[in-house]
Scaffold this active site. Structure first.
Site, PDB file in Angstrom:
ATOM      1  N   PHE A   8       0.698  -1.069   0.039  1.00 19.64           N
ATOM      2  CA  PHE A   8      -0.031  -0.137  -0.042  1.00 19.64           C
ATOM      3  C   PHE A   8       0.954   1.291  -0.014  1.00 19.64           C
ATOM      4  O   PHE A   8       1.717   1.581   0.954  1.00 19.64           O
ATOM      5  CB  PHE A   8      -0.999   0.050   1.445  1.00 19.64           C
ATOM      6  CG  PHE A   8      -2.011  -0.958   1.139  1.00 19.64           C
ATOM      7  CD1 PHE A   8      -3.369  -0.489   0.615  1.00 19.64           C
ATOM      8  CD2 PHE A   8      -2.029  -2.237   1.797  1.00 19.64           C
ATOM      9  CE1 PHE A   8      -4.340  -1.228   0.387  1.00 19.64           C
ATOM     10  CE2 PHE A   8      -3.197  -2.922   1.880  1.00 19.64           C
ATOM     11  CZ  PHE A   8      -4.389  -2.669   1.164  1.00 19.64           C
ATOM     12  N   ASP A   9       0.532   2.219  -0.774  1.00 21.53           N
ATOM     13  CA  ASP A   9       0.981   3.417  -0.900  1.00 21.53           C
ATOM     14  C   ASP A   9       0.426   4.143   0.660  1.00 21.53           C
ATOM     15  O   ASP A   9      -0.583   3.730   1.183  1.00 21.53           O
ATOM     16  CB  ASP A   9       0.649   4.311  -2.217  1.00 21.53           C
ATOM     17  CG  ASP A   9       0.943   5.646  -2.091  1.00 21.53           C
ATOM     18  OD1 ASP A   9       2.131   6.047  -1.684  1.00 21.53           O
ATOM     19  OD2 ASP A   9       0.132   6.471  -2.370  1.00 21.53           O
ATOM     20  N   LEU A  10       1.206   5.344   0.737  1.00 24.42           N
ATOM     21  CA  LEU A  10       0.378   5.909   2.060  1.00 24.42           C
ATOM     22  C   LEU A  10      -0.199   7.349   1.646  1.00 24.42           C
ATOM     23  O   LEU A  10      -1.455   7.143   1.878  1.00 24.42           O
ATOM     24  CB  LEU A  10       1.513   6.276   3.017  1.00 24.42           C
ATOM     25  CG  LEU A  10       1.215   7.015   4.254  1.00 24.42           C
ATOM     26  CD1 LEU A  10       0.211   6.280   5.295  1.00 24.42           C
ATOM     27  CD2 LEU A  10       2.787   7.282   5.173  1.00 24.42           C
TER      28      LEU A  10
END
Length: 220
Positions: A8-10
């Site tokens: 996951f990107d943040l």
């Protein structure tokens, strides 16, 4: 789409960081005595590495000048900006679904890991992730493709069992460079056209839609 590992990107994917990032960009430009674009323009830079953003905003390739801007940005961001952040509605429930599916999840972000870890913990998301991977303050792993390659190698994860979830073209491009499937999310800062042009394997408009796709993939 089948997967056991989610990356996951943040910013723009798990949390909306706009007030903190925009405020810290504005602070840096003010400290340099420079004209500052609108908040809307500054927000369009959320996601990509900070040094590239300041190279564009300052219209320079002067490394010392760029680093000066980065120092001012971090002066405000480290104390205040990282907490000016909001977890997107539906993200905690989506992450609960992932956990119940027995998927392993990591954060993979261009933000420095030292900040990303604090954000994930502060906003109560830490228990969802095995580890947070991010850039180093000096710039190592700014390139997301290199960061993903490092994550996969370090964790011994096969690209074929992984999916990258993110809101910007850089997330999709990094996934493709590592033969990882990608999901572009449309609740963040990247447009549908940006994500489609980058070659996203799937688009999701809401966290609940993403959770539904992940559940379906695991059941198949």
């Amino acid at each position: 789409m089948t997967t056991r590992v989610l990356l996951f990107d943040l910013d723009g994917t798990l949390t909306d960081p706009k007030p903190g990032i925009v405020g810290s960009m504005r602070f840096a430009l003010d400290q340099l005595g420079l004209w500052c674009p609108s908040d809307e323009v500054l927000a369009s830079y959320i996601g990509p590495p900070l040094r590239g953003t300041f190279a564009t905003l300052l219209d320079t390739s002067d490394a010392e000048r760029i680093e000066e801007a980065v120092r001012f940005y971090r002066q405000r961001f480290a104390d205040m900006g990282l907490y000016e952040n909001t977890v997107y509605e539906g993200v905690p429930a989506m992450l609960d679904t992932v956990r119940h599916l027995a998927c392993v999840a990591y954060v993979a972000t261009s933000k420095p890991a030292v900040y990303a870890e604090r954000i994930v913990i502060h906003f109560g998301l830490g228990h969802h992730f095995r580890k947070v991977y991010g850039a180093e303050l000096g710039g190592r792993w700014d390139d997301k493709a290199e960061l993903l390659a490092y994550l996969l190698a370090t964790e011994g994860v096969s690209p074929g069992e992984s999916v990258m979830v993110g809101d910007r073209a850089a997330d999709i491009i990094a996934a493709k460079a590592n033969q990882v499937l990608s999901v572009g999310v449309l609740w963040g800062y990247g447009s549908e056209a940006e994500l489609t042009d980058a070659g996203a394997d799937m688009l999701c408009r809401t966290p609940s839609e993403l959770a539904a796709h992940l559940s379906e993939a695991q059941s198949n």
